[in-house]
Every structure is written in structure tokens, then in C-alpha cells.
Design an enzyme around this catalytic site. Structure first.
Site, short mmCIF file in Angstrom:
data_model
loop_
_atom_site.label_atom_id
_atom_site.label_comp_id
_atom_site.label_asym_id
_atom_site.label_seq_id
_atom_site.Cartn_x
_atom_site.Cartn_y
_atom_site.Cartn_z
N HIS A 162 0.87 -1.18 0.00
CA HIS A 162 0.00 0.00 0.00
C HIS A 162 0.90 1.22 0.00
O HIS A 162 1.80 1.33 0.83
CB HIS A 162 -0.89 -0.01 1.23
CG HIS A 162 -2.05 0.93 1.14
ND1 HIS A 162 -1.89 2.30 1.17
CD2 HIS A 162 -3.38 0.71 1.00
CE1 HIS A 162 -3.09 2.87 1.04
NE2 HIS A 162 -4.00 1.93 0.96
N ARG B 96 -6.53 10.34 -0.63
CA ARG B 96 -6.22 10.79 -1.99
C ARG B 96 -7.48 10.87 -2.83
O ARG B 96 -7.62 11.73 -3.69
CB ARG B 96 -5.20 9.85 -2.63
CG ARG B 96 -3.78 10.04 -2.09
CD ARG B 96 -2.81 8.99 -2.61
NE ARG B 96 -3.02 7.70 -1.98
CZ ARG B 96 -2.98 6.53 -2.61
NH1 ARG B 96 -2.75 6.48 -3.91
NH2 ARG B 96 -3.18 5.41 -1.94
#
Lengths: 310, 558, 232
Positions: free
Chosen positions: B327, B347
Site C-alpha cells: 500500500h 487521496r
């Protein structure tokens, strides 16, 4: 508009929501904006008052602190009266407040325990029942606001226990109270005095022993009817339940008994002030109030089946 | 605690660049910082992604996938001996049931609930508590193509591309077309999805996605779903028996060679239990606690690839076990939260990765392997921010989310992250987070088909342990979807199979014996045992001061 | 994980025995440094699962604190114990048979009404939730407020362990949230419309088309697809 902190209590948000609706509207019509505490907890009801269990006083103390916070946050300005309608909440809050005001030791203990709070409580709040607030305004002021005087309506005011006892927290004379009668007169109604207006309705015994309460209610209601009453008023959701909803059990035992509607005093205020019908809260009754009100001309005549199951 | 003083200069550059970056974001970042082309992706991956390094993989010497290249540490764990003592007796039988679910996370609970609905009696075996799984920890969301201008076909294409087109198409078709149903099903179970004012499910953008379709429940999405699924299992105690703190350490087969049960082991008391079952569903999750290539991990304590080990020993076909998902945004400061997940949803809502100078250096929503490689590359170039304990990372600008969406959004949409950082005196509404890739997901696993079958009769798989759904790189939000879709299918299928199966006979461990002979022939010495069960974090040198041969699982750790 | 030789060690007490562990350790890593192989009282290690509920006291402070083992940094002279499990009643119910009314608590968790509003639960909550407030919301029958205020609860059990009225706050909250999620949340139409389309096989041909493409064409289709995260 005068803004005063207001404590609803649990029952007024559920089963007795019609008490709240009618009372808030009636108060607003008199220029009083009752502002609900932004964050509040159950007052603990009567269990809060066990004198050997100081912990149970924390619940009411939290409520007093919320009044202080309302002032701190400018939701009200320098207003430390706390208005409430429910007789039970009133009794608990005023008695706890009295105890705290009288005992520095109890006050210190509770303040110390409640260290998550940002302020301490030193007895600043004053608990006021709505009836007391009305009385302090002056009955003439109430009368000025009446558009539809309840002329010819014979109402027996019922007091029960919590408004008047113990003597040092009661809102009126514990033997011969007159505050509800004065209100009724200012609304144009005819108060009917009767001997059992101070008799306990049976309170929480209504849960384990419906029969006991049915008997007590029967005594109270039939006495009021004998004195000529067409309706009863009260200030307590539990009394209202016992006198109104237990009429079902009364009718089963005493088939000759005629139903009699039970109102919160605020509902009669709303009707007399000529407020919109939605705030009367007539859906929350057992003994149908609509027939009586329609006959007297305070309501549009509607089907007798509406507004009550009795 | 807060950030150390020496980071102030970099933090100031982040603040200085923010107003311009807000404007860029409003114009749509994909116009300024374009996502990489196929060639661009390949370049950054092959130069930076840990999977592509020369020593990342090796060839496995035993089992049905013999000769294939897989991740190094995965091979080490698979090439190991059974935990069962020699001469282990399978008599007497301790439990018998229709469906045995191994693993009590999201997939396991879904499978158990649906098997029960199909009339099966179920036993769930878990290593820790019911719900202690990666499912509980996922934060940002679940993909579902529910918006009018979206389509399950766009979802399919996004996921196939993200997976390097290695995904099995029929699995991805099932995943994407059943997503809307799963969203509704979870709602009916009581999951409190985030909603828009008109009551539709709220959706956000995700890495590698062409439309916004991340459903969420604040940043506790996994926890919200897991709590509900677990509660539902507990509402049927007469039909579902829970065996907690009782992990499986070996699968059993019957005399026909069908998988027919398992042996469980209590790590605290040393007790074993033998379970016979008509059908076995493996839902054991991932492998983050193997700390592949010494990376920290986002995974829960028990994620040690147990299911793959047991299934492989029994002859199950594995797929894509050469692929590891890192990740991109794992926390690296303060040290107490090293490796912890920071959701992609940041994000998705406009958060921006920045180098030490406060500059944007990458399109924020590439698929995870590409995004992680970009961060690794930027740090290799010397553009990262070093931590006091010798790590390096990039900034993830979260204050920009508060600016783009209005004050209060971070507390509302990211309470978990807000709380996590507040514990260390960092206010992510005002300061960015420091991140670096962290070990996150097992892309491959035991190969499966749309009905969750494996090549072993009697063995079904669902969730992270399975292989083929996500290809060689999973997109955000598809794992939560995976365990729901296939967990449910496994439960339904298992109940159906159980009705047609009679009680297995002749339970045996012959497959283990034959696997161990293969190991011996390949020259593997009997000093490696699996399943690993739990990672070793103790100060072993202190404990081994006076003796060797330390067995961590002896009762009372003696 | 290996630790460097020279490090700053501090004194803590685990189950009243003294240990020396690196400064900056969390309760979990301190336990592991001291040699405990944790098989209980540990779960996700990141603050989401509530497995590592711990109680501790600090030097010179009479208060009993609650915290998560994975998120609480140890301090010198800290006294620690883990509480991996609190026995708690979990009512058996079937959501489809319930109505979203206050009476569900009267039937399933009647002890709820013993709440004294004392705030003991709020004081011990490691997630800093307003536990008393959500319980009071449940007492009043305000399910939505109970659900909203309790949302971040990880069910660690500390509230229930400390509550003088012996309420199991986290299970009351879970029921409130499930009722809100199923019955009270406002529902839009997008999901149902999409499900109907799937059931009507609207996308079958599309999937087939994509699956029939050659690998090169599929790749091309993918890299040329429109990215639009602004429309709904």
C-alpha cells in the site's frame, strides 16, 4: 421574546410529546422562548432521590451544568432559571438542587467526581415549573392572550403528588393549592374543586398492579364528575396515563362509568389562545377529548372516532 | 510529540505550495499530472517495485506448483513441515458438522451466515476472536458501480487493467456485477453507509478508477461491516458454533481424497481438536505478518498465510503467489504507528503526495503498485523526508482535503486517522502525514472459480486467501467487495454441497505425509514448521540467554 | 524485530512485576520486549479491533485509565494490566423482526435504564467517545443520535467493565446502529435501479464483448478509457 433554558425530560420526547408541543406553543404565544438544553441526560426520575446514594445526584447536577454552559455559550443571556413541565422531573430537579445548595460537602464530592466537566456547580440554577412562571407573569397577562375563552367548560384540576410535596419544594400550598384554578379562570374556564385532587394516582404501581391504579383513578375521576367536572387537567405524564389510559380498566370494572377526557393544562392554554389545531396534541389521548371540545365549540366537529380510542 | 524541528523547513514548503495545489486540484489533476502510460507503468515498476527486484522471488521445489517462481518468503513458508507431532492420532473425533469455516473475518462470517441460511450446520474456527481479521481494519471503502453514469463494465475494465490483465475474467465479472446487490444486502443487515443528502450512497474516487464508486462508512468502513456481520453470526448460536482462539493447523481428507475437516490447535493450552466436515471453506486472509522483504505491514497480528500453507499441502493449486501488494501510504512517523494503513480515501478526496520540497511528483490515484513504486523512486532520488529513526518517506498532504471540502470534513470522514494522529499531537487538518509503502495485500492465493471451488473436492475458498480475482494487483475497495461476494457464494455453495454429501469416512493425513516426503527429497531439513500462526516479536535474545530450542507455543511459554 | 544495543530503558510494572522496556514502546511492544508471547489481548495492532483493551495507573495519580495496548505509549512507573475480554450479554435478535423504536431496548437490554449519567464510561473510553451521551440518547429513544455518537466504537469492553449500572454500552450501541442503518437512514434509488439492470442482464453482452477482445485490444481499451471522477 424572553429566552429561558428548558429541560424536557425523557417522557416528553416520547409518550407525552403532546405535553411538550402544546406547552412550547403556549409559552411562545406569551412571549417566552423556552430553549432546550443542547445536551441533556435523564434526570433519574424518583430513583435519583435515594438519599444514601449520592451518585444518583450526578444526573441532575449534569443538567444544572448544562444551564451554565448555555449561558457561557450565549444561547441565553444571564438566565439561570430552568423551566420544566413534567412534575416528576420538576420534583427531582428542585429537590436535588436544594440538597446541593444546602450541603457543601455533597456539592464538593459531586464536583470532584465529575472531573470531565469544565465547570463546577455551586447552586446557581433555579428550577421553575411552567405554572410558577405563568403565575409570576401575572394571570391578567395570560387572560390578555385568550382569543377563545373556554366559557362554560367545567374543569377539575388534578394535582397529584410531585408538584406540591414535600412542602419546601412545592409550587403551592400542599393542602389547598389554587395555582391551576387561577390558570383555568384566566382561560375563561370554570374550575371545579373536589376533595381528591391531591390523592396519589398510584404512580408506578400502574406497571405491576393495574387494578390498584384503576381503583384509585376511579375514585378520583368519579368524585370529580360528581362535583360537576367535564374534564380533568394535570401536569404529569404518569398521572395523565393513570387517569386517562386506565379508564379502559375502569370501564371493565365499572360499566356505568362515563369516560372523561384528561388534559395537560398546556393543551387548554393552546386551545384558549386560539393557536393552530396541530399543537393541541389531541392524538395522544385515550378518553376522547374531541367530542367535548367540539360540543363546546372550541373545535370543528369531527368524527367521534378521531383523537381517542375510548 | 508532533514533528521534530528539523522537519519544519520541509513542512513550510508544503504549506507554501498548498494554495497553488488547491487551484490545480479544482481544475482536475489528471490534466496536469497525467497518469502513466503502459510503458511508463512498466518502467517505474520494474525499477522500483520490491516484486521486481532480482532476489524477490524463487522457485518452489515441492507441491503442485513445483518449479514456479513465487515470492521468496512465501516459498520458505510453504516449504515446511507440519506442526502436528509425529504419530498424531485423529481419534477420537471432537466435532462433526456440515460446513467448517476456517477463519472468522469478513469472508468467514458471510460464508457462515449464508451456509446457515441454506440449512447447514456450521462451525467457525478462528485463531483469535471472531472478527479479528484484516476485514476489521480496512478504512476507505468498497467499490460498487451504482451511480447513473457508472457501469459494472467500467468497474470491470478498471480492475482488469489494475490487475495487469491477469485476473480471471469470469471472477471479475461476478465481482463487479454483484457489487450493487452486496451494497443493498449490507444495508439491509444494518450497515450505516455514508449517504448524500438525497439518500443515495456516497461515492469517492479510488486509485486506478475511471469513475467514483467507493462506498464508505467514514474511515471505519471495514469495521462497520465486520461488526454487523459478526453480530449476525452471533444471533444464531444454535446453528453456528464458534471456536475462538482455536486455529486450524492442518486440513484432513477422507478416504476418497476429498477435503473433509481439519485439526485445530489451542496456542495457550496446547490442546488439539479434530473436526469432521462435509465441506470446508477456507477464509484465512492474508500474509502481512510474514514481513516480506522486511517491510512493516498494515495487516492484523494473525495474517500469516496459514490457509495457503494448509491448502498447498493438501494439493491445492496456487495462482499469482509471486505478487505482493504494498500500500503506497503506510505511516512512518511517529515510530509507534510505523506501517499503519492510511486510507486511499484521503487521496480519493483530494489528498496529495508531495516530496520534501512540497512538490507534486505523481498522479495521486494510480493503481497501488504503480503509486507505491513512484514513492519509492522519489525517495531513492533523495527527495524524501528522513525520520529520526532512519526511515524515509514522502508527505501526504491532508490539510488540502479540509480546504477542498470545507471545515470539519476530516473529523467527519476520517475520524480514525484524525484520532490516530491526535494521540501523538499531530493535527492532520493542519499538518500533512509522512508515508511510505507498507506490506498490505496478498494479490494471489488458492486458485478459485466463480462458485468458490478449488481444484480440491470439498474445499472452497473466499476472500484474501483466494487467487485469481484481482490478478497481480488489487484496486482499492475490491477486497471488501471480494470477501462479501465470494464469502456469500461460498456459503450458498457449501450448503448446497452439504445436502448432497454423506458423512465423510476414513479421515486421514496422508497428503501431509506425502508432502513431507517431497520436502525430504528436495533436501529441506525438518527445522521449519508451518502454519506460522503468529509472528515473533519478543526480545528472543534475552529469553534464549540460558538455553536454546525455544518453542513459543508450549503451554505457559515454558 | 531486533532492537539496537544501546537504548533508553524505562521502568514499568506488568501485573505488578517490574520490567525495563524501551522508552517510546506501546503497551503491546513493551509486553513483547519483556518476553510475553501475546496470544490474547492483541488483534489488529492498529486501533480498530478493540482486542488490546488495557487498564493502567500513572505515578502519583489515583485515577484508573483505559487505553488500547497498541496506541498507548508507556511512561515511567506505569502500572499495566490487559483486559482481553469483558463478559457481556449479547441479546439474540433478528433485525427483520424488530422495529426501530425505543422499546427494543426495553426488551433486549433492559439494564440500559439503570444508567446513572455518572460518566464513568466516558472517562474510560480509549476512543474518546461521548459514551454517556449516546447511552442517554438510547434511553430517550433517539436511535439516530445513539448511532452517530457511538459510530467509532471498537467494542473494547472497558465501558461495560467499569459501569456501576452494569450496562453493556457497546452492544446497545451496535443494535442502535443496525436499526438506523436498516430502517432510519434515508434511501435513494440508484442502488435498486442498478440491481434491476443487472438482473435484467443489461450488462451481459458488454462483459462478453470485453472478454472477446484480444489482449492488445483490451489493453488499448483500458489505457484509452475516459477518467472522470467528477460526474455521478
Amino acid at each position: 421574546m424572553i429566552q429561558i433554558p428548558y429541560y424536557p425530560g425523557c417522557t416528553l420526547k416520547n409518550k407525552a410529546s403532546n405535553f411538550e408541543t402544546s406547552a412550547l406553543a403556549a409559552a411562545r404565544a406569551l412571549g417566552l422562548e423556552l430553549v432546550e438544553l443542547p445536551r441533556w441526560n435523564c434526570c433519574g426520575a424518583v430513583f435519583s432521590l435515594s438519599s444514601d446514594d449520592l451518585m444518583r445526584h450526578i444526573a441532575p447536577t449534569n443538567i444544572f451544568l448544562r444551564v451554565q454552559e448555555m449561558n457561557r455559550d450565549h444561547l441565553v443571556e444571564d438566565e439561570y432559571r430552568l423551566v420544566t413541565f413534567c412534575s416528576m422531573c420538576f420534583n427531582v430537579l428542585r429537590r436535588t438542587n436544594q440538597r446541593l445548595r444546602e450541603s457543601l460537602e455533597d456539592r464538593n464530592k459531586i464536583n470532584d467526581f465529575s472531573y470531565l466537566e469544565t465547570e463546577t456547580y455551586q447552586g446557581r440554577v433555579e428550577i421553575v415549573h411552567l405554572l410558577e412562571l405563568l403565575r409570576s407573569m401575572g394571570w391578567d397577562k395570560i387572560q390578555e392572550r385568550v382569543h377563545k375563552p373556554l366559557t362554560g367548560l367545567k374543569v377539575a384540576p388534578y394535582y397529584g403528588c410531585m408538584l406540591l410535596r414535600p412542602k419546601d419544594v412545592g409550587i403551592d400550598d400542599p393542602e389547598r393549592p389554587t395555582i391551576q384554578e387561577e390558570l383555568l379562570r384566566s382561560l375563561g374556564a370554570e374550575p371545579v374543586d373536589f376533595p381528591l385532587k391531591l390523592r396519589c394516582c398510584g404512580s408506578y404501581q400502574t406497571v405491576p398492579d393495574k387494578d390498584l391504579v384503576a381503583n384509585l383513578a376511579y375514585d378520583i375521576l368519579s368524585r370529580a364528575q360528581k362535583a360537576g367536572a367535564e374534564a380533568i387537567t394535570t401536569s404529569c405524564p404518569l398521572c395523565a396515563f393513570n387517569l386517562d389510559f386506565r379508564q379502559k380498566e375502569i370501564q371493565e370494572k365499572y360499566p356505568m362509568f362515563l369516560p372523561i377526557p384528561v388534559f395537560y393544562f398546556s393543551q387548554l392554554m393552546a386551545i384558549a389562545f386560539g393557536l393552530p389545531q396541530e399543537v393541541f396534541g389531541l392524538a395522544g389521548h385515550y378518553a376522547n377529548p374531541r367530542t367535548l371540545l367540539a360540543t363546546k365549540g372550541y373545535l370543528q366537529a369531527t368524527s367521534p372516532l378521531e383523537g381517542g380510542e375510548g | 510529540m508532533g514533528y521534530p524541528e528539523y522537519m519544519n523547513e520541509s513542512l513550510q514548503m508544503v504549506e507554501a505550495s498548498r494554495p497553488r495545489r488547491v487551484e490545480l486540484s479544482k481544475q482536475g489533476l489528471q490534466n496536469i499530472l497525467k497518469p502513466l502510460s503502459a510503458e511508463g507503468r512498466h518502467k517505474v515498476l520494474s525499477e522500483n517495485h520490491p516484486d521486481y527486484q532480482p532476489d524477490a522471488r524463487k522457485s518452489i521445489r515441492v507441491g503442485i506448483n513445483r518449479g514456479e517462481s513465487m515470492t521468496g518468503q512465501v516459498v520458505d513458508v510453504l516449504e515446511s513441515y507440519s506442526r502436528l507431532p509425529q504419530g498424531f492420532r485423529l481419534e477420537p473425533l471432537d466435532y462433526e458438522t456440515d460446513v467448517l469455516v476456517i477463519g472468522g473475518g469478513g469472508a468467514g462470517c458471510m460464508a457462515a451466515n449464508w451456509a446457515r441460511r441454506g440449512g447447514a450446520k456450521v462451525i467457525i474456527s478462528t485463531k483469535l476472536r471472531l472478527g479479528d481479521a484484516n476485514s476489521m481494519m480496512s478504512q476507505g471503502g468498497m467499490q460498487a458501480a451504482i451511480n447513473p453514469h457508472d457501469s459494472p463494465l467500467f468497474h470491470y475494465l478498471d480492475a482488469m487493467g489494475g490487475g495487469h490483465f491477469d485476473n480471471k475474467p469470469e471472477l471479475m465479472q461476478v465481482l463487479t456485477s454483484e457489487a450493487p446487490y452486496i451494497a443493498k444486502h449490507l444495508e439491509e443487515l444494518g450497515v450505516m453507509w455514508d449517504r448524500t443528502p438525497d439518500g443515495n450512497l456516497s461515492t469517492q474516487a479510488g486509485g486506478g478508477g475511471s469513475r467514483r464508486r467507493m462506498l464508505s462508512a467514514r474511515d471505519y468502513t471495514g469495521a462497520e461491516i465486520m461488526r454487523v456481520l459478526r453480530d449476525e453470526v452471533r444471533n444464531f448460536p444454535e446453528d453456528i458454533l464458534l471456536l475462538e482462539y482455536f486455529p486450524a493447523v492442518e486440513l484432513l481428507k477422507d478416504r476418497e481424497g476429498k477435503v473433509a475437516g481439519a485439526v485445530l490447535f489451542n496456542m495457550e493450552t496446547g490442546e488439539y481438536a479434530v473436526i469432521k466436515s462435509k465441506v470446508v471453506i477456507l477464509t484465512t486472509g492474508g500474509f502481512g505478518r510474514l514481513h516480506i522483504k522486511d517491510f512493516p505491514t498494515t495487516n492484523h497480528y494473525g495474517a500469516t498465510m496459514d490457509g495457503v500453507v494448509m491448502a498447498y499441502r493438501a494439493g491445492a493449486q496456487l495462482l499469482h503467489m509471486d505478487s505482493v501488494q504494498f500500500h503506497p501510504t503506510g505511516a512512518i512517523y511517529p515510530p509507534q504507528i510505523f506501517g499503519f494503513l492510511i486510507t486511499e480515501k484521503i487521496r480519493g478526496m483530494g489528498g496529495q503526495p508531495l516530496n520534501a520540497k512540497g512538490e507534486l511528483f505523481v498522479f495521486p490515484l494510480e493503481p497501488r503498485d504503480v503509486e507505491a513504486s513512484e514513492y519509492i523512486q522519489e525517495c531513492k532520488k533523495g527527495m524524501g523526508v528522513p525520520t529520526p529513526d532512519g526511515k524515509v518517506g514522502v508527505w501526504l498532504d491532508s490539510p488540502i482535503v479540509e480546504i477542498l471540502h470545507g471545515q470539519g470534513i476530516i473529523e467527519r470522514a476520517f475520524p480514525a486517522m484524525f484520532r490516530q494522529y491526535r494521540r501523538f499531537d499531530i493535527d492532520i487538518r493542519k499538518q500533512p502525514m509522512l508515508v511510505y509503502p507498507t506490506l498490505h495485500y496478498q494479490n494471489g492465493g488458492v486458485e478459485t472459480d466463480p462458485n468458490t471451488h478449488t481444484n480440491l473436492p470439498g474445499l472452497l475458498v473466499a476472500g484474501e486467501v483466494s487467487g485469481g480475482v484481482h490478478g497481480r494487483n488489487r484496486l482499492m475497495g475490491n477486497s471488501v467487495l471480494d470477501y462479501n461476494v465470494f464469502g456469500r457464494r461460498a456459503g450458498i455453495e457449501a450448503a448446497r454441497m452439504a445436502k448432497e454429501t454423506s458423512s465423510p469416512q476414513g479421515l486421514n493425513l496422508e497428503h501431509v505425509a506425502s508432502f513431507e516426503s517431497e520436502l525430504k527429497e528436495a533436501g529441506v531439513t525438518r527445522d521449519r514448521f508451518a502454519p506460522v500462526l503468529l509472528p515473533e516479536y519478543r526480545n528472543i535474545s534475552a529469553l534464549e540467554k540460558h538455553r536454546q530450542d525455544f518453542d513459543p507455543f508450549l503451554p505457559a511459554g515454558l | 524485530m531486533n532492537e539496537p544495543e544501546k537504548m533508553d530503558l524505562i521502568t514499568i510494572y506488568i501485573l505488578s512485576r517490574q520490567y525495563h522496556v524501551p522508552a517510546g514502546s506501546t503497551i503491546l511492544t513493551a509486553l513483547e520486549y519483556a518476553g510475553f508471547k501475546l496470544k490474547k489481548g492483541v488483534g489488529c495492532r492498529e486501533g480498530f479491533c478493540g482486542a488490546c483493551a488495557s487498564l493502567y495507573r500513572l505515578q502519583g495519580d489515583y485515577k484508573l485509565h483505559g487505553g488500547l495496548g497498541c496506541a498507548t505509549v508507556v511512561q515511567p512507573e506505569m502500572q499495566i494490566v490487559q483486559l482481553p475480554y469483558t463478559p457481556a450479554p449479547k441479546a439474540i435478535y433478528h433485525l427483520e423482526e424488530l422495529e426501530p423504536v425505543p422499546e427494543v431496548f426495553t426488551h433486549l437490554y433492559p439494564e440500559l435504564y439503570r444508567c446513572l449519567s455518572c460518566n464513568t464510561c466516558t472517562k474510560i473510553c480509549p476512543q474518546d467517545l461521548q459514551v454517556m451521551d449516546y447511552i442517554q440518547a438510547a434511553v430517550r429513544g433517539d436511535l439516530e443520535q445513539a448511532a452517530d455518537l457511538s459510530f467509532d466504537c471498537i467494542q473494547c469492553g472497558l465501558c461495560s467493565a467499569r459501569c456501576p449500572a452494569e450496562i453493556t454500552q457497546f452492544n446497545v450501541a451496535l443494535l442502535a446502529r443496525r436499526l438506523v442503518g436498516r430502517y432510519l437512514a434515508k434511501k435513494g434509488k440508484y442502488v435498486e435501479d442498478r440491481i434491476k439492470e443487472v438482473e435484467a442482464s443489461k450488462f451481459t453482452a458488454g462483459y462478453q464483448e470485453l472478454q472477446d477482445l484480444s489482449p492488445e485490444d483490451l489493453k488499448k481499451r483500458y489505457f484509452e478509457r475516459e477518467l472522470n471522477n467528477l460526474i455521478f
